[in-house]
Design a protein around this motif. Sequence first.
Motif, PDB file in Angstrom:
ATOM      1  N   SER A  44       0.829  -1.220   0.000  1.00  0.00           N
ATOM      2  CA  SER A  44       0.000   0.000   0.000  1.00  0.00           C
ATOM      3  C   SER A  44       0.858   1.262   0.000  1.00  0.00           C
ATOM      4  CB  SER A  44      -0.927   0.023   1.213  1.00  0.00           C
ATOM      5  OG  SER A  44      -1.678  -1.151   1.247  1.00  0.00           O
ATOM      6  N   MET A  45       1.861   1.291   0.851  1.00  0.00           N
ATOM      7  CA  MET A  45       2.729   2.474   0.916  1.00  0.00           C
ATOM      8  C   MET A  45       3.555   2.583  -0.371  1.00  0.00           C
ATOM      9  SD  MET A  45       3.746   5.064   2.783  1.00  0.00           S
ATOM     10  CE  MET A  45       3.702   4.857   4.556  1.00  0.00           C
ATOM     11  N   ALA A  46       4.072   1.459  -0.858  1.00  0.00           N
ATOM     12  CA  ALA A  46       4.893   1.493  -2.077  1.00  0.00           C
ATOM     13  C   ALA A  46       4.081   2.035  -3.245  1.00  0.00           C
ATOM     14  CB  ALA A  46       5.424   0.091  -2.389  1.00  0.00           C
ATOM     15  N   VAL A  72      13.782   7.576   5.599  1.00  0.00           N
ATOM     16  CA  VAL A  72      12.856   6.500   5.958  1.00  0.00           C
ATOM     17  C   VAL A  72      11.448   7.101   5.878  1.00  0.00           C
ATOM     18  CG1 VAL A  72      12.080   5.035   7.877  1.00  0.00           C
ATOM     19  CG2 VAL A  72      14.537   5.247   7.369  1.00  0.00           C
ATOM     20  N   SER A  73      10.580   6.496   5.064  1.00  0.00           N
ATOM     21  CA  SER A  73       9.244   7.078   4.805  1.00  0.00           C
ATOM     22  C   SER A  73       8.478   7.345   6.094  1.00  0.00           C
ATOM     23  CB  SER A  73       8.392   6.130   3.962  1.00  0.00           C
ATOM     24  OG  SER A  73       9.107   5.658   2.909  1.00  0.00           O
ATOM     25  N   GLY A  81       6.010  11.395   9.344  1.00  0.00           N
ATOM     26  CA  GLY A  81       5.566  11.641  10.719  1.00  0.00           C
ATOM     27  C   GLY A  81       4.672  10.536  11.253  1.00  0.00           C
ATOM     28  N   ILE A  82       4.863   9.315  10.762  1.00  0.00           N
ATOM     29  CA  ILE A  82       4.132   8.172  11.345  1.00  0.00           C
ATOM     30  C   ILE A  82       4.868   7.767  12.618  1.00  0.00           C
ATOM     31  CG2 ILE A  82       3.422   5.754  10.991  1.00  0.00           C
ATOM     32  CD1 ILE A  82       3.274   6.403   7.977  1.00  0.00           C
ATOM     33  N   ASN A  83       6.202   7.724  12.490  1.00  0.00           N
ATOM     34  CA  ASN A  83       7.050   7.548  13.662  1.00  0.00           C
ATOM     35  C   ASN A  83       7.388   8.953  14.171  1.00  0.00           C
ATOM     36  OD1 ASN A  83       9.148   7.228  15.433  1.00  0.00           O
ATOM     37  ND2 ASN A  83      10.622   6.554  13.896  1.00  0.00           N
ATOM     38  N   LEU A  96       1.460  12.371  10.085  1.00  0.00           N
ATOM     39  CA  LEU A  96       0.415  11.354   9.946  1.00  0.00           C
ATOM     40  C   LEU A  96       0.048  10.708  11.281  1.00  0.00           C
ATOM     41  CD1 LEU A  96       1.082   9.523   6.548  1.00  0.00           C
ATOM     42  CD2 LEU A  96      -0.172  11.612   7.042  1.00  0.00           C
ATOM     43  N   ALA A  97       0.963  10.691  12.233  1.00  0.00           N
ATOM     44  CA  ALA A  97       0.647  10.102  13.545  1.00  0.00           C
ATOM     45  C   ALA A  97      -0.534  10.836  14.170  1.00  0.00           C
ATOM     46  CB  ALA A  97       1.862  10.149  14.471  1.00  0.00           C
ATOM     47  N   ASP A  98      -0.536  12.173  14.075  1.00  0.00           N
ATOM     48  CA  ASP A  98      -1.633  12.970  14.651  1.00  0.00           C
ATOM     49  C   ASP A  98      -2.939  12.706  13.904  1.00  0.00           C
ATOM     50  OD1 ASP A  98       0.252  14.031  16.291  1.00  0.00           O
ATOM     51  OD2 ASP A  98       0.579  15.838  15.084  1.00  0.00           O
TER      52      ASP A  98
END
Length: 271
Positions: free
Chosen positions: A34-36, A222-223, A228-230, A244-246
Amino acid sequence: MSLHKELKRITTNTIQEMKAAGEKIAMLTAYDFSMAKLLDEAGIDILLVGDSASNVMAGHETTLPITLDQMIYHAQSVVRAAKHCLVVVDLPFGSYQGNTKRALESSIRIMKESGAHAVKLEGGAEVADSVKRILSAGIPVMGHLGLTPQSIYKFGTYVVRAKEEAEAEKLKRDAMILQQSGCFSLVLEKIPAKLATEVSKNLSIPTIGIGAGSGTDGQVLVSHDMLGINHEFHPRFLRRYASLADIIAQAVINYTKDVKSHNFPSEAEQY
Ligand code: KIV
Protein backbone atom coordinates in the motif's frame (compact mmCIF):
# COMPACT_ATOMS: atom_id res chain seq x y z
CA MET A 1 -1.37 13.89 -8.05
CA SER A 2 1.78 12.56 -9.69
CA LEU A 3 5.19 13.89 -10.65
CA HIS A 4 5.49 11.32 -13.47
CA LYS A 5 6.26 12.95 -16.79
CA GLU A 6 6.13 9.62 -18.58
CA LEU A 7 5.61 6.04 -17.45
CA LYS A 8 9.07 4.78 -18.36
CA ARG A 9 10.71 2.47 -15.79
CA ILE A 10 13.62 4.06 -13.93
CA THR A 11 16.71 1.88 -14.22
CA THR A 12 20.23 1.97 -12.83
CA ASN A 13 21.20 3.67 -16.11
CA THR A 14 18.54 6.35 -15.59
CA ILE A 15 19.90 7.32 -12.20
CA GLN A 16 23.45 7.46 -13.57
CA GLU A 17 22.17 9.75 -16.34
CA MET A 18 20.47 11.88 -13.67
CA LYS A 19 23.85 12.47 -12.00
CA ALA A 20 25.40 13.39 -15.34
CA ALA A 21 22.54 15.83 -16.01
CA GLY A 22 22.74 17.34 -12.50
CA GLU A 23 19.22 16.13 -11.64
CA LYS A 24 18.89 15.14 -7.97
CA ILE A 25 17.67 11.61 -7.15
CA ALA A 26 14.84 11.06 -4.64
CA MET A 27 14.80 7.76 -2.74
CA LEU A 28 12.50 6.63 0.10
CA THR A 29 12.11 3.37 1.99
CA ALA A 30 9.09 1.10 1.49
CA TYR A 31 8.24 -2.24 3.02
CA ASP A 32 4.63 -2.97 2.01
CA PHE A 33 2.32 -2.86 -1.03
CA SER A 34 0.00 0.00 0.00
CA MET A 35 2.73 2.47 0.92
CA ALA A 36 4.89 1.49 -2.08
CA LYS A 37 1.93 2.13 -4.41
CA LEU A 38 1.41 5.63 -2.98
CA LEU A 39 5.11 6.51 -3.19
CA ASP A 40 5.52 5.10 -6.71
CA GLU A 41 2.40 6.88 -8.00
CA ALA A 42 3.65 10.15 -6.50
CA GLY A 43 6.80 9.90 -8.61
CA ILE A 44 9.62 8.68 -6.35
CA ASP A 45 12.75 7.65 -8.30
CA ILE A 46 13.94 4.76 -6.10
CA LEU A 47 12.21 2.67 -3.43
CA LEU A 48 14.60 1.06 -0.98
CA VAL A 49 13.32 -2.04 0.78
CA GLY A 50 15.62 -1.20 3.67
CA ASP A 51 16.56 -3.52 6.47
CA SER A 52 15.21 -0.65 8.59
CA ALA A 53 12.06 -2.80 8.19
CA SER A 54 13.53 -4.54 11.24
CA ASN A 55 12.92 -1.34 13.27
CA VAL A 56 9.95 0.17 11.46
CA MET A 57 7.88 -2.92 10.69
CA ALA A 58 8.94 -5.36 13.42
CA GLY A 59 9.83 -3.01 16.29
CA HIS A 60 13.37 -4.32 16.83
CA GLU A 61 15.99 -1.97 18.29
CA THR A 62 18.48 -2.65 15.49
CA THR A 63 18.53 -3.87 11.89
CA LEU A 64 20.36 -7.06 12.84
CA PRO A 65 17.47 -9.49 13.53
CA ILE A 66 15.69 -9.28 10.17
CA THR A 67 16.16 -12.41 8.04
CA LEU A 68 16.63 -12.94 4.31
CA ASP A 69 13.19 -14.60 4.08
CA GLN A 70 11.59 -11.57 5.77
CA MET A 71 13.40 -9.13 3.45
CA ILE A 72 12.18 -11.15 0.45
CA TYR A 73 8.59 -10.99 1.77
CA HIS A 74 8.80 -7.17 2.08
CA ALA A 75 10.48 -6.89 -1.34
CA GLN A 76 7.76 -8.98 -3.03
CA SER A 77 5.07 -6.65 -1.64
CA VAL A 78 6.91 -3.51 -2.82
CA VAL A 79 7.71 -4.91 -6.28
CA ARG A 80 4.00 -5.74 -6.86
CA ALA A 81 3.20 -2.03 -6.34
CA ALA A 82 6.15 -0.34 -8.06
CA LYS A 83 5.30 0.30 -11.71
CA HIS A 84 7.73 3.14 -12.38
CA CYS A 85 10.54 3.39 -9.84
CA LEU A 86 13.71 1.38 -9.35
CA VAL A 87 13.43 -1.11 -6.44
CA VAL A 88 16.58 -1.78 -4.40
CA VAL A 89 16.64 -4.36 -1.59
CA ASP A 90 19.00 -4.48 1.39
CA LEU A 91 20.99 -7.67 1.92
CA PRO A 92 20.30 -8.29 5.63
CA PHE A 93 22.93 -8.80 8.31
CA GLY A 94 24.48 -12.28 8.09
CA SER A 95 23.47 -12.88 4.47
CA TYR A 96 26.72 -11.70 2.83
CA GLN A 97 29.45 -10.72 5.31
CA GLY A 98 32.75 -12.58 4.95
CA ASN A 99 31.51 -14.99 2.27
CA THR A 100 31.28 -14.03 -1.40
CA LYS A 101 29.42 -17.24 -2.33
CA ARG A 102 26.79 -16.55 0.33
CA ALA A 103 26.55 -12.93 -0.88
CA LEU A 104 25.85 -14.13 -4.42
CA GLU A 105 23.33 -16.77 -3.29
CA SER A 106 21.46 -14.27 -1.10
CA SER A 107 21.35 -11.73 -3.93
CA ILE A 108 20.09 -14.33 -6.41
CA ARG A 109 17.31 -15.32 -3.98
CA ILE A 110 16.25 -11.67 -3.60
CA MET A 111 16.20 -11.06 -7.37
CA LYS A 112 14.54 -14.38 -8.29
CA GLU A 113 11.92 -14.50 -5.53
CA SER A 114 10.97 -10.81 -5.36
CA GLY A 115 11.53 -9.41 -8.85
CA ALA A 116 13.50 -6.45 -7.45
CA HIS A 117 16.03 -4.61 -9.63
CA ALA A 118 19.14 -4.33 -7.43
CA VAL A 119 20.59 -5.15 -4.00
CA LYS A 120 22.36 -2.96 -1.44
CA LEU A 121 25.05 -3.95 1.03
CA GLU A 122 27.03 -2.16 3.74
CA GLY A 123 30.81 -1.79 3.92
CA GLY A 124 33.89 -0.81 1.90
CA ALA A 125 37.02 -2.73 0.89
CA GLU A 126 35.91 -5.75 2.90
CA VAL A 127 32.85 -6.31 0.65
CA ALA A 128 34.54 -5.47 -2.68
CA ASP A 129 34.94 -9.15 -3.68
CA SER A 130 31.27 -9.78 -2.86
CA VAL A 131 30.23 -6.80 -5.00
CA LYS A 132 32.22 -8.22 -7.94
CA ARG A 133 30.81 -11.72 -7.46
CA ILE A 134 27.19 -10.48 -7.26
CA LEU A 135 27.78 -8.38 -10.38
CA SER A 136 29.13 -11.44 -12.19
CA ALA A 137 25.55 -12.77 -12.08
CA GLY A 138 24.27 -9.54 -13.65
CA ILE A 139 22.84 -8.15 -10.40
CA PRO A 140 23.35 -4.38 -9.86
CA VAL A 141 24.76 -3.42 -6.44
CA MET A 142 24.35 -0.24 -4.41
CA GLY A 143 27.00 0.39 -1.70
CA HIS A 144 26.51 1.99 1.73
CA LEU A 145 29.25 3.82 3.69
CA GLY A 146 29.47 6.07 6.76
CA LEU A 147 27.07 5.07 9.52
CA THR A 148 26.33 1.47 8.56
CA PRO A 149 23.64 0.30 11.03
CA GLN A 150 24.53 -3.39 10.68
CA SER A 151 27.83 -2.51 12.47
CA ILE A 152 26.14 -0.64 15.32
CA TYR A 153 27.71 -2.87 17.98
CA LYS A 154 31.17 -2.08 16.58
CA PHE A 155 30.44 1.70 16.56
CA GLY A 156 28.58 1.58 19.90
CA THR A 157 26.52 4.66 18.96
CA TYR A 158 24.54 6.24 16.08
CA VAL A 159 26.59 9.49 16.09
CA VAL A 160 28.04 11.10 12.94
CA ARG A 161 30.84 9.01 11.37
CA ALA A 162 34.12 10.04 9.69
CA LYS A 163 34.62 13.31 11.56
CA GLU A 164 38.24 12.33 12.22
CA GLU A 165 40.82 12.52 9.42
CA ALA A 166 41.72 8.79 9.46
CA GLU A 167 38.12 7.59 9.15
CA ALA A 168 37.38 10.22 6.48
CA GLU A 169 40.39 9.07 4.44
CA LYS A 170 39.29 5.43 4.74
CA LEU A 171 35.77 6.38 3.62
CA LYS A 172 37.18 8.16 0.53
CA ARG A 173 39.27 5.09 -0.34
CA ASP A 174 36.31 2.74 0.25
CA ALA A 175 34.06 4.86 -1.99
CA MET A 176 36.57 4.61 -4.83
CA ILE A 177 36.99 0.84 -4.28
CA LEU A 178 33.20 0.33 -4.42
CA GLN A 179 33.00 2.34 -7.64
CA GLN A 180 35.89 0.35 -9.16
CA SER A 181 34.24 -2.90 -8.03
CA GLY A 182 31.17 -1.97 -10.08
CA CYS A 183 28.62 -0.45 -7.66
CA PHE A 184 26.11 1.65 -9.64
CA SER A 185 25.45 3.99 -6.70
CA LEU A 186 26.42 4.62 -3.10
CA VAL A 187 24.48 5.58 0.04
CA LEU A 188 26.41 7.94 2.36
CA GLU A 189 24.86 7.93 5.83
CA LYS A 190 25.45 10.47 8.59
CA ILE A 191 28.83 11.91 7.64
CA PRO A 192 29.97 15.57 7.49
CA ALA A 193 28.46 17.44 4.52
CA LYS A 194 31.91 18.61 3.34
CA LEU A 195 33.20 15.05 3.12
CA ALA A 196 30.03 13.81 1.35
CA THR A 197 30.32 16.64 -1.19
CA GLU A 198 33.97 15.81 -1.88
CA VAL A 199 33.23 12.08 -2.31
CA SER A 200 30.27 12.87 -4.60
CA LYS A 201 32.41 15.13 -6.79
CA ASN A 202 35.21 12.55 -7.06
CA LEU A 203 32.92 9.67 -8.06
CA SER A 204 31.28 9.16 -11.44
CA ILE A 205 28.50 7.04 -9.84
CA PRO A 206 25.67 8.82 -7.99
CA THR A 207 25.76 9.17 -4.21
CA ILE A 208 22.56 9.23 -2.17
CA GLY A 209 22.81 10.87 1.22
CA ILE A 210 20.99 10.58 4.53
CA GLY A 211 22.28 13.06 7.08
CA ALA A 212 25.13 13.82 4.65
CA GLY A 213 24.20 17.34 3.53
CA SER A 214 23.13 18.82 0.21
CA GLY A 215 26.20 17.97 -1.87
CA THR A 216 25.24 14.36 -2.62
CA ASP A 217 23.57 13.44 -5.92
CA GLY A 218 20.36 12.36 -4.19
CA GLN A 219 18.66 12.03 -0.82
CA VAL A 220 17.02 9.15 1.04
CA LEU A 221 14.80 9.17 4.13
CA VAL A 222 12.86 6.50 5.96
CA SER A 223 9.24 7.08 4.81
CA HIS A 224 7.73 6.54 8.24
CA ASP A 225 10.03 9.26 9.64
CA MET A 226 9.44 11.87 6.90
CA LEU A 227 5.68 11.25 6.94
CA GLY A 228 5.57 11.64 10.72
CA ILE A 229 4.13 8.17 11.34
CA ASN A 230 7.05 7.55 13.66
CA HIS A 231 7.04 10.74 15.75
CA GLU A 232 9.58 9.71 18.38
CA PHE A 233 12.69 10.18 16.21
CA HIS A 234 14.07 13.72 15.82
CA PRO A 235 17.57 13.69 14.29
CA ARG A 236 18.79 17.01 12.85
CA PHE A 237 18.83 15.66 9.28
CA LEU A 238 15.15 14.66 9.28
CA ARG A 239 12.62 16.98 7.62
CA ARG A 240 9.00 16.01 8.33
CA TYR A 241 6.67 16.51 5.37
CA ALA A 242 3.52 15.39 7.23
CA SER A 243 2.32 14.52 10.73
CA LEU A 244 0.42 11.35 9.95
CA ALA A 245 0.65 10.10 13.54
CA ASP A 246 -1.63 12.97 14.65
CA ILE A 247 -4.05 12.42 11.76
CA ILE A 248 -4.26 8.67 12.45
CA ALA A 249 -4.70 9.19 16.21
CA GLN A 250 -7.54 11.69 15.63
CA ALA A 251 -9.25 9.35 13.15
CA VAL A 252 -9.11 6.47 15.65
CA ILE A 253 -10.43 8.69 18.48
CA ASN A 254 -13.35 9.79 16.24
CA TYR A 255 -14.11 6.22 15.13
CA THR A 256 -14.05 4.85 18.69
CA LYS A 257 -16.32 7.70 19.84
CA ASP A 258 -18.76 7.04 16.99
CA VAL A 259 -18.89 3.29 17.66
CA LYS A 260 -19.45 3.76 21.38
CA SER A 261 -22.10 6.46 20.88
CA HIS A 262 -24.03 4.30 18.32
CA ASN A 263 -23.23 6.93 15.68
CA PHE A 264 -21.49 4.43 13.36
CA PRO A 265 -22.75 2.81 11.20
CA SER A 266 -25.60 5.07 10.08
CA GLU A 267 -28.61 3.87 8.06
CA ALA A 268 -26.81 4.78 4.84
CA GLU A 269 -23.83 2.66 5.86
CA GLN A 270 -25.75 -0.61 6.23
CA TYR A 271 -27.47 -3.13 3.93
O1 KIV B 1 17.62 0.41 5.78
C1 KIV B 1 17.50 1.61 5.47
O2 KIV B 1 16.44 2.22 5.62
C2 KIV B 1 18.67 2.26 4.89
C3 KIV B 1 18.56 3.74 4.60
C4 KIV B 1 18.52 4.53 5.84
C5 KIV B 1 19.63 4.20 3.68
O3 KIV B 1 19.66 1.66 4.67
